[in-house]
Design a protein around this motif. Structure first.
Motif: not given
Length: 406
Positions: A284-293, A324-327
């Motif tokens: 899941a960390e790659r999801l958070f990194s993508s959202a932070r980017g 959820a992050l995509t939304n």
């Protein structure tokens, strides 16, 4: 007559029924002759036994016993079902004849009844196909019986009745074929257990297609959302360093999306192994990194051991976090986001809270993404609720760990 009224069209006179043509129509249909062939084939064994044993009765009894033994073989039902489909033709009642092999004795008993009925009807049709034409030929050249010789003419009047055996033969062939077509459905058709199994298989297929659609929606939708936001931010910033970071983030997100797409396509080729290769909360960390980017300020809090979660729960929670992050990025933009995981003995809870800018449009309550979240949670017997509260958007998901086996 009123100016707006339209005269009724002239009524067509009904054409008189052509009874002779309707009576002879079955002779022009191929299914009539294939049904007759199906009934005559069964007489091959009795014919051989009659020659060997020298008696019609013993040969017929031995054939009936052999068919009972053949009916106990599971593969025999498939053979009879294929014959019924090919020789009775679709649309004639035999199109629903089951082809599956059943291990239930109830279905084998139905097959035995079918074989015995086919033998009985086939023998009767065969005998009538021999006797009735012979009777017609004999009648054509027979003399008038002694009791009817007072009727003129004295000879050859008996030949007038010679077509009657041929008409009886016609009715026998058509009627016997229709009778066996009617019997094929209840005797060779699928049982209740087989219909339930077929319905369950169809339901599983539809659920698998729905799950694949959700996988593509979550993975590709997240990647495209991040790429669009990164590209827009890079163009607005006009900074070479920022643009380089944005392109790097787009490249990483696109690569992850390609991996997810390969996993989804792998489900079509190898469902079991591909499902195990789907990412879980450990990635899941790659999801958070993508959202932070993409500009979002993501804060993560974990209560418990995510690695101890069952594989299905971890994989579904990963997809729900991704959606959820995509939304958030799609509807609220790069805003602060708080993600909290809590692992309990009976359930995993996921909370995603993000700020709502004053000029941001309201989150849709019935969109495809939220509907997909509710569907994913319902598969495990859990819940997913979302709504605006105190200037923030709250998403709460609960996945019971006991539903992982289901």
């Amino acid at each position: 007559m009123n100016a707006t009224s339209v005269p009724a069209p002239p009524r067509r006179l009904a054409r008189p029924a052509r009874a002779p043509l309707a009576l002879a129509r079955p002779l022009a249909r191929s299914v009539t002759w294939t049904r007759l062939l199906h009934l005559l084939i069964v007489n091959a064994l009795p014919a051989v036994l009659i020659i060997v044993m020298g008696g019609f009765g013993p040969a017929l009894l031995l054939t009936a016993a052999c068919l009972l033994l053949a009916g106990a073989v599971p593969g025999m039902r498939t053979v009879e079902g294929v014959q019924a489909r090919l020789l009775f033709a679709r649309g004639e009642g035999a199109g629903h004849v089951g082809e599956r092999v059943s291990a239930g004795w109830g279905d084998r008993l139905r097959l035995m009844v079918w074989l015995e009925a086919r033998l009985a009807v086939g023998c009767c049709v065969t005998l009538l196909c021999v006797w009735l034409p012979t009777l017609a030929e004999v009648s054509w050249g027979a003399e008038v019986p002694r009791a009817l010789r007072f009727l003129p003419p004295a000879r050859d009047w008996w030949a007038v009745l010679s077509p009657l055996p041929l008409l009886a033969l016609y009715g026998t062939v058509v009627g016997a074929g229709a009778l066996m077509a009617r019997l094929a459905v209840p005797l060779l058709g699928p049982s209740r257990a087989e219909r339930v199994a077929a319905l369950e298989a169809r339901t599983e297929e539809l659920l698998e297609r729905t799950r694949l659609a959700r996988e593509l929606h979550d993975s590709i939708g997240h990647a495209l959302t991040v790429a669009v936001l990164q590209a827009g931010a890079a163009r607005a910033a006009g900074d070479v360093a920022f643009t380089a970071r944005a392109l790097e983030a787009i490249e990483e997100t696109g690569r992850a999306a390609l991996e997810d797409l390969e996993r989804v396509l792998g489900v079509l080729r190898e469902p079991e192994s591909a499902a195990r290769r789907r990412p879980g909360l450990g990635q899941a960390e790659r999801l958070f990194s993508s959202a932070r980017g993409a500009g979002a300020e993501v804060t993560v809090r974990v209560d418990g051991d995510l690695g101890a979660l069952p594989g299905p729960v971890s994989r579904e929670a990963y997809r729900m976090t991704q959606e959820a992050l995509t939304n958030v990025l799609r509807h609220a933009g790069p805003v602060p986001v708080r993600v909290a995981f809590a692992v309990r003995a009976d359930a995993l809870t996921l909370e995603v809270v993000n700020s709502l800018p004053a000029d941001a449009p309201p989150f849709p309550g019935g969109g495809r993404g939220l509907r997909g979240l509710r569907e994913r949670a319902a598969v495990f017997g859990g819940t997913a609720t979302a709504g605006a509260r105190d200037g923030s958007w709250h998403l709460a998901v609960r996945l019971p760990l006991g539903g992982a086996a289901a």
